[in-house]
Write an enzyme that holds these catalytic residues in place. Sequence first.
Site, PDB file in Angstrom:
ATOM      1  N   TRP A 137      23.885  98.112 110.672  1.00  0.00           N
ATOM      2  CA  TRP A 137      22.762  97.185 110.890  1.00  0.00           C
ATOM      3  C   TRP A 137      23.340  95.847 111.381  1.00  0.00           C
ATOM      4  O   TRP A 137      24.321  95.355 110.813  1.00  0.00           O
ATOM      5  CB  TRP A 137      21.996  97.003 109.580  1.00  0.00           C
ATOM      6  CG  TRP A 137      20.845  96.048 109.654  1.00  0.00           C
ATOM      7  CD1 TRP A 137      19.897  95.970 110.638  1.00  0.00           C
ATOM      8  CD2 TRP A 137      20.510  95.030 108.696  1.00  0.00           C
ATOM      9  NE1 TRP A 137      19.000  94.978 110.339  1.00  0.00           N
ATOM     10  CE2 TRP A 137      19.353  94.385 109.160  1.00  0.00           C
ATOM     11  CE3 TRP A 137      21.085  94.614 107.486  1.00  0.00           C
ATOM     12  CZ2 TRP A 137      18.750  93.343 108.462  1.00  0.00           C
ATOM     13  CZ3 TRP A 137      20.489  93.582 106.783  1.00  0.00           C
ATOM     14  CH2 TRP A 137      19.323  92.956 107.278  1.00  0.00           C
ATOM     15  N   ASP A 218      23.877  99.959 100.477  1.00  0.00           N
ATOM     16  CA  ASP A 218      22.672  99.306 100.985  1.00  0.00           C
ATOM     17  C   ASP A 218      21.596 100.380 101.058  1.00  0.00           C
ATOM     18  O   ASP A 218      21.701 101.323 101.843  1.00  0.00           O
ATOM     19  CB  ASP A 218      22.944  98.715 102.377  1.00  0.00           C
ATOM     20  CG  ASP A 218      21.702  98.020 102.950  1.00  0.00           C
ATOM     21  OD1 ASP A 218      20.660  97.969 102.264  1.00  0.00           O
ATOM     22  OD2 ASP A 218      21.788  97.526 104.093  1.00  0.00           O
ATOM     23  N   LYS A 254      10.267  98.489 103.366  1.00  0.00           N
ATOM     24  CA  LYS A 254       9.821  99.664 104.138  1.00  0.00           C
ATOM     25  C   LYS A 254       9.062 100.649 103.264  1.00  0.00           C
ATOM     26  O   LYS A 254       7.981 101.092 103.610  1.00  0.00           O
ATOM     27  CB  LYS A 254      11.014 100.375 104.770  1.00  0.00           C
ATOM     28  CG  LYS A 254      12.178  99.490 105.128  1.00  0.00           C
ATOM     29  CD  LYS A 254      12.034  98.884 106.493  1.00  0.00           C
ATOM     30  CE  LYS A 254      13.121  97.837 106.690  1.00  0.00           C
ATOM     31  NZ  LYS A 254      13.421  97.570 108.058  1.00  0.00           N
TER      32      LYS A 254
HETATM   33  N1  KET Z   1      19.554  96.962 105.289  1.00  0.00           N
HETATM   34  C1  KET Z   1      19.303  97.712 106.383  1.00  0.00           C
HETATM   35  C2  KET Z   1      20.188  98.863 106.680  1.00  0.00           C
HETATM   36  C3  KET Z   1      18.223  97.381 107.205  1.00  0.00           C
HETATM   37  O1  KET Z   1      18.003  98.140 108.255  1.00  0.00           O
HETATM   38  C4  KET Z   1      17.412  96.273 106.903  1.00  0.00           C
HETATM   39  C5  KET Z   1      16.308  95.889 107.806  1.00  0.00           C
HETATM   40  C6  KET Z   1      17.712  95.555 105.739  1.00  0.00           C
HETATM   41  C7  KET Z   1      18.786  95.929 104.953  1.00  0.00           C
HETATM   42  C8  KET Z   1      16.953  94.353 105.273  1.00  0.00           C
HETATM   43  O2  KET Z   1      15.605  94.480 105.161  1.00  0.00           O
HETATM   44  P1  KET Z   1      14.735  93.432 104.295  1.00  0.00           P
HETATM   45  O3  KET Z   1      13.483  93.255 105.078  1.00  0.00           O
HETATM   46  O4  KET Z   1      15.510  92.181 104.135  1.00  0.00           O
HETATM   47  O5  KET Z   1      14.508  94.126 102.989  1.00  0.00           O
HETATM   48  N2  KET Z   1      16.214  96.288 108.987  1.00  0.00           N
HETATM   49  C9  KET Z   1      15.153  96.084 109.972  1.00  0.00           C
HETATM   50  C10 KET Z   1      14.566  94.729 110.015  1.00  0.00           C
HETATM   51  C11 KET Z   1      15.532  93.610 110.286  1.00  0.00           C
HETATM   52  O6  KET Z   1      16.409  93.727 111.153  1.00  0.00           O
HETATM   53  O7  KET Z   1      15.394  92.582 109.613  1.00  0.00           O
HETATM   54  C12 KET Z   1      15.616  96.542 111.355  1.00  0.00           C
HETATM   55  O8  KET Z   1      16.799  96.947 111.509  1.00  0.00           O
HETATM   56  O9  KET Z   1      14.793  96.554 112.280  1.00  0.00           O
END
Ligand code: KET
Length: 408
Positions: A137, A218, A254
């Site tokens: 990510w 994660d 999500k």
């Molecule tokens: N870890 C991974 C692997 C991940 O894809 C995300 C979010 C997060 C943590 C953090 O998500 P949060 O909303 O802080 O709980 N990914 C998507 C959103 C972003 O980039 O912020 C994405 O990859 O589109």
Amino acid sequence: MQAFSRPLARIAPRNLSRAAALSTWSAVPAGPPDPILGVTEAFKADKDPRKINLGVGAYRDENATNPDKEYLPITGLPEFTKAAVKLAYGEDSIPLQHNAIAVTQSISGTGALRIGGAFLARFYPNTKTIYLPNPSWGNHTPIFRDSGLEVKQYRYYDKTTVGLDFAGLKEDLKNMPEQSIVLLHACAHNPTGVDPTPEQWIEISDIIQEKKLFPFFDMAYQGFASGSTTHDAFAVRHFVKAGHQIALAQSFAKNMGLYGERVGAFSLTTADPEEKARVESQLKIVVRPMYSNPPLHGARIASTVLGNHKLYKEWHGEVENMANRIISMRHRLHDNLVAQGTPGEWKHITSQIGMFSFTGLTQPQTKVLADKAHIYMTSDGRISMAGLNSHNIDYFSESVSKAVKGLL
Ligand code: KET
């Protein structure tokens, strides 16, 4: 002799286990309570009916009414963190049953990773290098770099097979300096959609144990990969059962659709309740100067759903529906691309897991899709499968087919 025998004699009755002696966190000192919010903690613990809290600056009316929106404790809503840990580790988890999981609510998954990074930078007793899968990510590198860790990579994805580079991954784990930190995507790897099989996870766990590496999971997509939160927690639960101490970042963005509410948790397995208390006291000291305490509303929603049998069942059914809808879109996309005679191999669209598909589209193809077909994706060719539906899947497939054929 005398000086040594006394403390040792004290250790036995306290039943300091072998695990505690070997624990990664055995040297973490208990931190002092916060000068202001610590007063509220002491007030809450006091059972005397005459008690009065004049510590925190929170307005009360003439009847001392306790407003519904007052500050949470630094580590968040206790009902929420309890439920989050149970969801991830499973009810029968040994550290959970022994009250040995240190946990704090966090600003969603990102905040959990950042608290974890900062805690490791301060207290991890060995090398401060964290290895990320290549690719990972996009925000992982800045999060850990800004936390004060050195960031390196291990092999993960094989472009030629559009699958897991398992041999490369194992070789890189074996070549890491002992006790390095390794970041693992618990399920639904982002951006590739490629996960190790359970058998491969077991091998990974064995190597990590041999090399005394420290696993940091994660888990941003629990339930999204397979539709089952239990199935998707396999890696985390296997590692804990195998005796690893782990760190875990959880997001409820999500799987509960709580993106903008910023609901997450960061946890560490520790040796025993005494160590857990020390570790939590230091998590508070990490959190307090960052954002003081976490937001309330989303954590209440999540803990209400997780704590009520009927709502839990309904939610889990919805998670399953989301996963299945994504899987059905994978099939539609694959079949369309093949039916349209699109050059290339498209099996990976259906074999990949979770929210994302790493399509294999090149950067120029992603650019032409945006410029000519108004279709937007990240330049590495990653698409969020959830953005596809029965209304737009045919237009998307045709456009991709044309882009690959150079006809757009
Ligand atoms: N870890 C991974 C692997 C991940 O894809 C995300 C979010 C997060 C943590 C953090 O998500 P949060 O909303 O802080 O709980 N990914 C998507 C959103 C972003 O980039 O912020 C994405 O990859 O589109």
